[in-house]
Design a protein around this motif. Structure first.
Motif, PDB file in Angstrom:
ATOM      1  N   VAL A 189       0.852  -1.195   0.000  1.00 18.26           N
ATOM      2  CA  VAL A 189       0.000   0.000   0.000  1.00 18.26           C
ATOM      3  C   VAL A 189       0.887   1.245   0.000  1.00 18.26           C
ATOM      4  N   PRO A 190       0.677   2.184  -0.919  1.00 19.60           N
ATOM      5  CA  PRO A 190       1.485   3.408  -0.958  1.00 19.60           C
ATOM      6  C   PRO A 190       1.454   4.149   0.380  1.00 19.60           C
ATOM      7  N   ARG A 191       2.599   4.668   0.786  1.00 25.96           N
ATOM      8  CA  ARG A 191       2.724   5.325   2.083  1.00 25.96           C
ATOM      9  C   ARG A 191       1.828   6.539   2.216  1.00 25.96           C
ATOM     10  N   TRP A 192       1.652   7.289   1.143  1.00 25.87           N
ATOM     11  CA  TRP A 192       0.913   8.550   1.226  1.00 25.87           C
ATOM     12  C   TRP A 192      -0.548   8.346   1.641  1.00 25.87           C
ATOM     13  N   ILE A 193      -1.096   7.151   1.379  1.00 27.44           N
ATOM     14  CA  ILE A 193      -2.477   6.882   1.770  1.00 27.44           C
ATOM     15  C   ILE A 193      -2.616   6.889   3.291  1.00 27.44           C
ATOM     16  N   TRP A 194      -1.652   6.265   3.980  1.00 28.75           N
ATOM     17  CA  TRP A 194      -1.683   6.252   5.443  1.00 28.75           C
ATOM     18  C   TRP A 194      -1.458   7.653   6.004  1.00 28.75           C
ATOM     19  N   VAL A 195      -0.601   8.417   5.345  1.00 29.22           N
ATOM     20  CA  VAL A 195      -0.330   9.791   5.777  1.00 29.22           C
ATOM     21  C   VAL A 195      -1.606  10.621   5.722  1.00 29.22           C
ATOM     22  N   LEU A 196      -2.341  10.516   4.621  1.00 29.04           N
ATOM     23  CA  LEU A 196      -3.575  11.270   4.453  1.00 29.04           C
ATOM     24  C   LEU A 196      -4.614  10.873   5.498  1.00 29.04           C
ATOM     25  N   ALA A 197      -4.733   9.572   5.768  1.00 25.73           N
ATOM     26  CA  ALA A 197      -5.701   9.096   6.764  1.00 25.73           C
ATOM     27  C   ALA A 197      -5.365   9.618   8.158  1.00 25.73           C
ATOM     28  N   ALA A 198      -4.081   9.596   8.523  1.00 21.91           N
ATOM     29  CA  ALA A 198      -3.658  10.065   9.845  1.00 21.91           C
ATOM     30  C   ALA A 198      -3.957  11.551  10.023  1.00 21.91           C
ATOM     31  N   ILE A 199      -3.712  12.347   8.990  1.00 18.68           N
ATOM     32  CA  ILE A 199      -3.968  13.783   9.068  1.00 18.68           C
ATOM     33  C   ILE A 199      -5.453  14.050   9.311  1.00 18.68           C
ATOM     34  N   GLY A 200      -6.317  13.313   8.615  1.00 19.11           N
ATOM     35  CA  GLY A 200      -7.749  13.496   8.784  1.00 19.11           C
ATOM     36  C   GLY A 200      -8.212  13.151  10.187  1.00 19.11           C
ATOM     37  N   ILE A 201      -7.735  12.025  10.722  1.00 16.50           N
ATOM     38  CA  ILE A 201      -8.150  11.579  12.060  1.00 16.50           C
ATOM     39  C   ILE A 201      -7.707  12.564  13.135  1.00 16.50           C
ATOM     40  N   ILE A 202      -6.422  12.950  13.093  1.00 15.93           N
ATOM     41  CA  ILE A 202      -5.893  13.849  14.123  1.00 15.93           C
ATOM     42  C   ILE A 202      -6.522  15.232  14.017  1.00 15.93           C
ATOM     43  N   GLY A 203      -6.818  15.670  12.795  1.00 20.75           N
ATOM     44  CA  GLY A 203      -7.460  16.970  12.630  1.00 20.75           C
ATOM     45  C   GLY A 203      -8.798  17.041  13.344  1.00 20.75           C
ATOM     46  N   VAL A 204      -9.583  15.988  13.220  1.00 25.93           N
ATOM     47  CA  VAL A 204     -10.881  15.943  13.896  1.00 25.93           C
ATOM     48  C   VAL A 204     -10.708  15.932  15.413  1.00 25.93           C
TER      49      VAL A 204
END
Length: 478
Positions: A126-141
């Motif tokens: 799985v490309p790394r950037w996908i996990w990066v994007l998911a983490a940013i969304g979760i922590i932002g909320v």
């Protein structure tokens, strides 16, 4: 009809207790720098990197004590930006505040990058950037909740890390003493000196490792940022400052000593967390999987703390007129929502970088973060030094929380921080940090002298704060 329930707050809420502040600082400092970046430090200095962590920890202790003295005397939001403005001048405060926000963005990108690497342990395709994007969304909320909810969340996330580190140390010692585990690695304390000696890369290697080591301690200064939202800051701040450096040095030094005893330092790479690599190599697959969960929690915790800190420093700058007024906007929970949104937007750069250059991003980002971190620490030390020099004897005697080793400790610490910045120029991989840092400070200079100073002069507002904006009572609202 009363509008009390719908009225928006005008100041930050004081909802952080002593245990929250301790664990927020631990959450920011015990993260990627230990679980992932430590491998870079080990490769640079060999086993002697343990000395680098001890020396660096001592310097950071003086930074935190200096910050603690000022924070107890004048608790406020975005504290060290205000202290630099008050005691060193408007540009010093402006550059310190924005450089800290810049530091938090860069550190967050490093943290989300490491998180993407950790996820590769289970999902290598799985490309790394996908996990990066998911983490940013979760922590932002998560950062949109009230500060008390944030403090509780960070307390438990950090507690998971601390328990895991202690378990790792105990487990590692059990392997060393009783020979538990499997695998083909040579296990023994002799690993600390039998592979090229304790100073495997000589004194030069020890010195060069400071460029990475100091990155690991970044985030501890968040203690000062929490002062504006701390309950009884005159008690909670000293308690946190006194405990954090010793705990961090203990965790880093003892943990890395155990790691390098379990395997030769040359074999500790950067393809994942060295903690996971060690236990996977020893044949303890289940322990490696559990540790991978822990390092993911650690990364999320560090990102959480960094977004919190950057938001509060920008809020404090907006209070002083050093940032757009929109950054003062608070939600009904007393959270500066605009600054959280700005941080999330900036972190999307991490998604782009992980997509375009996944192999080289961590060392480059960590070195830039080191420059920003050390600059902020230098400004904290200089602010406290200037404050004490200007202080009447009676006020000095009445200080509730004095910095130790005054003034020689502060002078030595400032020289040390300046030397760390110079070190960045001696490696091609870290030299980019000085270039980026110079461009960043030049940009801040242009913005300050062409926008902030003329605006302050036109409005007749003094550039130096005359009172604590967070402590000023809010006007009554109808």
């Amino acid at each position: 009809m009363s509008t009390e329930k719908t009225a928006e707050p005008t100041t930050l809420h004081r909802g952080l207790r002593s245990r929250h502040i301790r664990f927020i600082a631990l959450g920011s400092a015990i993260g990627t720098g230990l679980f992932y970046g430590s491998s870079e430090a080990i490769q640079a200095g060999g086993p002697a990197v343990l000395l680098a962590y001890l020396i660096g920890g001592a310097a950071v202790f003086l930074v935190l004590r200096s910050l603690g003295e000022m924070a107890v005397n004048h608790p406020c939001a975005g504290s060290f930006g205000e202290y630099a403005t008050r005691y060193l001048g408007p540009f010093a405060g402006f550059s310190t505040g924005w450089t800290y926000a810049f530091e938090m963005v860069i550190v967050c990108i490093a943290d989300v990058t490491a998180l993407g690497v950790y996820m590769g342990f289970w999902f290598p395709d799985v490309p790394r950037w996908i996990w990066v994007l998911a983490a940013i969304g979760i922590i932002g909320v998560l950062n949109l909740f009230s500060v008390k909810v944030f403090g509780e969340l960070e307390f438990w996330l950090s507690l998971v890390k601390i328990v895991a580190i202690c378990a790792m140390i105990v487990g590692g010692l059990a392997i060393l003493v009783f020979g538990l585990g499997g695998g083909e690695m040579h296990v023994g304390v002799s690993n600390l000196w039998s592979h090229g000696g304790f100073f495997a890369h000589g004194t030069e290697g020890l010195i060069m490792s400071f460029a990475v080591v100091m990155f690991a301690f970044g985030g501890t200064e968040v203690i000062g940022v929490t002062a504006g939202e701390a309950e009884n800051p005159e008690k909670t701040i000293p308690s946190a400052v006194n405990s954090i450096p010793l705990r961090i040095v203990f965790f880093y030094v003892l943990t890395l000593a155990v790691l390098m005893s379990l395997n030769s330092w040359q074999d500790i790479g950067s393809d994942g967390s060295p903690f996971v690599q060690i236990f996977a190599g020893l044949g303890i697959k289940s322990a490696a999987a559990v540790l991978n969960v822990v390092v993911i929690v650690a990364a999320l915790s560090a990102i959480n703390s960094d977004i919190f800190a950057a938001g509060r420093i920008m809020y404090g700058m907006a209070e002083r007129g050093q940032a757009p007024a929109v950054m003062r906007r608070l939600s009904r929970n007393g959270v500066p929502t605009m600054t959280v949104a700005i941080m999330i937007g900036a972190l999307l750069l991490g998604v782009v970088l992980n997509y375009t250059m996944p192999e080289n991003i961590f060392l480059i980002i960590s070195s830039i973060a080191t420059f920003a971190t050390v600059w902020v620490w230098l400004m904290i030390l200089a602010s406290q030094y200037a404050a004490r020099r200007k202080m009447p004897e009676q006020e000095t005697a009445e200080l509730a929380y004095k910095v130790p080793f005054w003034p020689y400790g502060q002078i030595i610490a400032m020289v040390f921080m300046a030397a760390v910045m110079v070190l960045l120029a001696f490696s091609a991989d870290t030299r980019v940090a000085l270039i980026v840092g110079a461009v960043w400070l030049a940009l801040l200079s242009v913005v300050h002298f062409l926008w902030l100073r003329p605006r302050s002069a036109a409005s007749g507002v003094a550039e130096f704060p005359t009172e604590n904006p967070v402590e000023t009572p809010a006007p009554a609202r109808d």
